[in-house]
Write a protein that holds these residues in place. Structure first.
Motif, PDB file in Angstrom:
ATOM      1  N   ASN A 188     -12.508  -2.346 -12.142  1.00 14.56           N
ATOM      2  CA  ASN A 188     -12.105  -0.928 -11.774  1.00 14.56           C
ATOM      3  C   ASN A 188     -13.396   0.058 -11.535  1.00 14.56           C
ATOM      4  O   ASN A 188     -14.455  -0.616 -11.512  1.00 14.56           O
ATOM      5  CB  ASN A 188     -11.138  -0.378 -12.632  1.00 14.56           C
ATOM      6  CG  ASN A 188      -9.821  -0.753 -12.538  1.00 14.56           C
ATOM      7  OD1 ASN A 188      -8.947  -0.473 -11.420  1.00 14.56           O
ATOM      8  ND2 ASN A 188      -9.246  -1.702 -13.300  1.00 14.56           N
ATOM      9  N   ASN A 192      -8.077  -3.110  -9.531  1.00 11.61           N
ATOM     10  CA  ASN A 192      -7.629  -1.793  -8.860  1.00 11.61           C
ATOM     11  C   ASN A 192      -8.789  -0.797  -8.610  1.00 11.61           C
ATOM     12  O   ASN A 192      -9.856  -1.202  -8.457  1.00 11.61           O
ATOM     13  CB  ASN A 192      -6.501  -0.992  -9.547  1.00 11.61           C
ATOM     14  CG  ASN A 192      -5.467  -1.990  -9.418  1.00 11.61           C
ATOM     15  OD1 ASN A 192      -4.626  -1.954  -8.393  1.00 11.61           O
ATOM     16  ND2 ASN A 192      -4.884  -2.581 -10.767  1.00 11.61           N
ATOM     17  N   ARG A 193      -8.712   0.482  -8.247  1.00 10.82           N
ATOM     18  CA  ARG A 193      -9.527   1.399  -8.097  1.00 10.82           C
ATOM     19  C   ARG A 193      -9.381   2.650  -9.082  1.00 10.82           C
ATOM     20  O   ARG A 193      -9.720   3.844  -8.850  1.00 10.82           O
ATOM     21  CB  ARG A 193      -9.371   2.008  -6.849  1.00 10.82           C
ATOM     22  CG  ARG A 193      -9.301   1.153  -5.667  1.00 10.82           C
ATOM     23  CD  ARG A 193      -9.128   1.580  -4.181  1.00 10.82           C
ATOM     24  NE  ARG A 193      -9.268   0.545  -3.134  1.00 10.82           N
ATOM     25  CZ  ARG A 193      -8.759   0.641  -1.921  1.00 10.82           C
ATOM     26  NH1 ARG A 193      -8.402   2.051  -1.588  1.00 10.82           N
ATOM     27  NH2 ARG A 193      -8.844  -0.031  -1.064  1.00 10.82           N
ATOM     28  N   ASN A 237      -4.092  -4.477  -6.672  1.00 14.63           N
ATOM     29  CA  ASN A 237      -3.449  -3.373  -5.866  1.00 14.63           C
ATOM     30  C   ASN A 237      -4.410  -2.349  -5.674  1.00 14.63           C
ATOM     31  O   ASN A 237      -5.681  -2.697  -5.860  1.00 14.63           O
ATOM     32  CB  ASN A 237      -2.088  -2.445  -6.889  1.00 14.63           C
ATOM     33  CG  ASN A 237      -1.190  -3.697  -6.563  1.00 14.63           C
ATOM     34  OD1 ASN A 237      -0.344  -3.672  -5.597  1.00 14.63           O
ATOM     35  ND2 ASN A 237      -0.638  -4.605  -7.948  1.00 14.63           N
ATOM     36  N   LYS A 238      -4.132  -1.015  -5.344  1.00 11.42           N
ATOM     37  CA  LYS A 238      -4.920  -0.037  -4.999  1.00 11.42           C
ATOM     38  C   LYS A 238      -4.837   1.254  -5.829  1.00 11.42           C
ATOM     39  O   LYS A 238      -4.864   2.345  -5.346  1.00 11.42           O
ATOM     40  CB  LYS A 238      -4.839   0.262  -3.790  1.00 11.42           C
ATOM     41  CG  LYS A 238      -5.254  -0.571  -2.788  1.00 11.42           C
ATOM     42  CD  LYS A 238      -5.213  -0.302  -1.191  1.00 11.42           C
ATOM     43  CE  LYS A 238      -5.535  -1.492  -0.043  1.00 11.42           C
ATOM     44  NZ  LYS A 238      -5.710  -1.271   1.059  1.00 11.42           N
ATOM     45  N   SER A 283      -5.251   4.061  -8.326  1.00  7.93           N
ATOM     46  CA  SER A 283      -6.507   4.923  -8.394  1.00  7.93           C
ATOM     47  C   SER A 283      -6.479   5.638  -9.788  1.00  7.93           C
ATOM     48  O   SER A 283      -7.341   5.875 -10.312  1.00  7.93           O
ATOM     49  CB  SER A 283      -6.808   5.936  -7.267  1.00  7.93           C
ATOM     50  OG  SER A 283      -5.530   6.825  -7.385  1.00  7.93           O
ATOM     51  N   ASN A 285       0.797  -1.116   0.156  1.00  3.76           N
ATOM     52  CA  ASN A 285      -0.017   0.138   0.023  1.00  3.76           C
ATOM     53  C   ASN A 285       0.834   1.243   0.045  1.00  3.76           C
ATOM     54  O   ASN A 285       0.353   2.312  -0.466  1.00  3.76           O
ATOM     55  CB  ASN A 285      -1.006  -0.062   1.240  1.00  3.76           C
ATOM     56  CG  ASN A 285      -1.709  -1.308   1.177  1.00  3.76           C
ATOM     57  OD1 ASN A 285      -2.271  -1.881   0.108  1.00  3.76           O
ATOM     58  ND2 ASN A 285      -2.603  -1.780   2.258  1.00  3.76           N
TER      59      ASN A 285
END
Length: 333
Positions: A252, A228-229, A204-205, A207, A185
């Motif tokens: 996403n 992911n985001r 993962n994260k 964005s 993170n």
């Protein structure tokens, strides 16, 4: 004898530690990190601010230090020594190890065992071809890892989740596995080899995707960004990977089709399902220039999006291999 002891004492008091350029840079970054983390424990800091118990002896007269290295304030400098392996007697409370510009070919399982306080490890410009999968098992506080200018063919496995900076450019890595960066993170600086053919950053994260993110990877053929985001892909970002054949952006938070897909003449597979896409334009996938040669799509997935599929123009998929290559489906909450 008294004169000899006095001479040694005066020499030690007047000696200055060897300050490497990399040490100075990392020192500033580490101090900033510790301020951000609000670490008030002076005993655990890399550069203690508390006065030593005995002001006449600011460091141990006979410290444990690898032969030929310079050790000071929990920093071990072993650069430019022609070493073929990692020294075996690095102090357990070390926070930074500088091993750059040597001839180390392999990192073994126990080379850094017990270094539970290690914060930064510099291995640039060696001859590394292999790193044991368990080499970083106990370095759970490692934040900065420099592996650039070596001969590694893959990213090390089981990297610490505490890692904030990884530099591994100018190696022989061709593929990044899907699970390599999972759970990291805090990773915010990532320099990878420009020769990559596959890059998997799924789960993962992430964005956003910015213009500079893929600029170095001109030969990239497979890109994985699923799960992911991601809410936004900056215009022009995908133009930096003109040879890409497969892109995964499923699961996403995209609200529209990424721009530039129609200009990727080798792109054959694009996964966009399970996003928040509400509209599909007639020129989102296929080139508008009649004479432009474009590989036919073998898979376009758009299911599980709030798209009114009955409003999608048939010409939207004029450059697909067959009807079975497109998956629209119904959107369900």
């Amino acid at each position: 004898m008294k004169e000899y002891v006095l001479l040694v004492f005066l020499t030690l008091c007047s000696a200055k530690p060897l300050l490497h350029p990399s040490y100075l840079t990392l020192k500033n970054m580490m101090l900033k990190d510790m301020e951000d983390e609000g670490d008030g424990d002076a005993d655990n800091s890399l550069f203690p601010t508390r006065e030593p118990i005995n002001p006449f002896f600011p460091f141990d007269l006979f410290p444990t230090c690898p032969f030929g290295c310079q050790c000071y304030s929990r920093v071990v400098h072993c650069s430019d020594l022609g070493l073929s392996s990692v020294p075996s007697n690095i102090p357990f409370d070390t926070r930074m190890v500088d091993l750059q510009n040597n001839k180390i070919m392999e990192i073994k399982e126990n080379d850094f065992k017990g270094l539970i306080s290690l914060y930064a490890l510099i291995l640039n410009n060696n001859k590394l071809t292999k790193i044991h999968p368990k080499a970083f098992l106990t370095t759970k506080k490692l934040r900065r890892l420099y592996l650039s200018h070596n001969q590694l063919s893959e990213i090390p496995l089981n990297l610490p989740k505490s890692l904030a900076e990884l530099r591994i450019h100018d190696n022989k890595v061709k593929k990044i596995q899907k699970e390599t960066f999972k759970g990291m993170n805090s990773l915010h600086v990532l320099e990878l080899p420009s020769t990559l053919l596959e890059l998997h950053l799924d789960y993962n994260k992430i964005s956003t995707v910015e213009l500079e993110d893929f600029k170095r990877y001109k030969d990239l053929q497979r890109l994985g960004l699923g799960n992911n985001r991601i809410t936004d892909i900056e215009n022009g970002s995908l133009a930096n990977i003109p040879r890409v054949r497969e892109i995964h952006l499923e699961n996403n938070k995209l609200k529209k089709i990424p721009s530039g897909l129609q200009e990727l003449k080798y792109l054959q597979i694009i996964f966009l399902h399970s996003n928040s896409i509400t509209k599909v334009g007639v020129n989102d996938f296929c080139p508008t220039v009649p004479k432009m040669k474009k590989s036919l799509y073998s898979a376009i997935s758009l299911f599980n999006n709030p798209v009114k599929y009955w409003e999608v123009q048939p010409a939207t998929f004029r450059c697909v291999l067959s009807r079975m290559s497109v998956q629209l489906g119904n959107f369900r909450k």
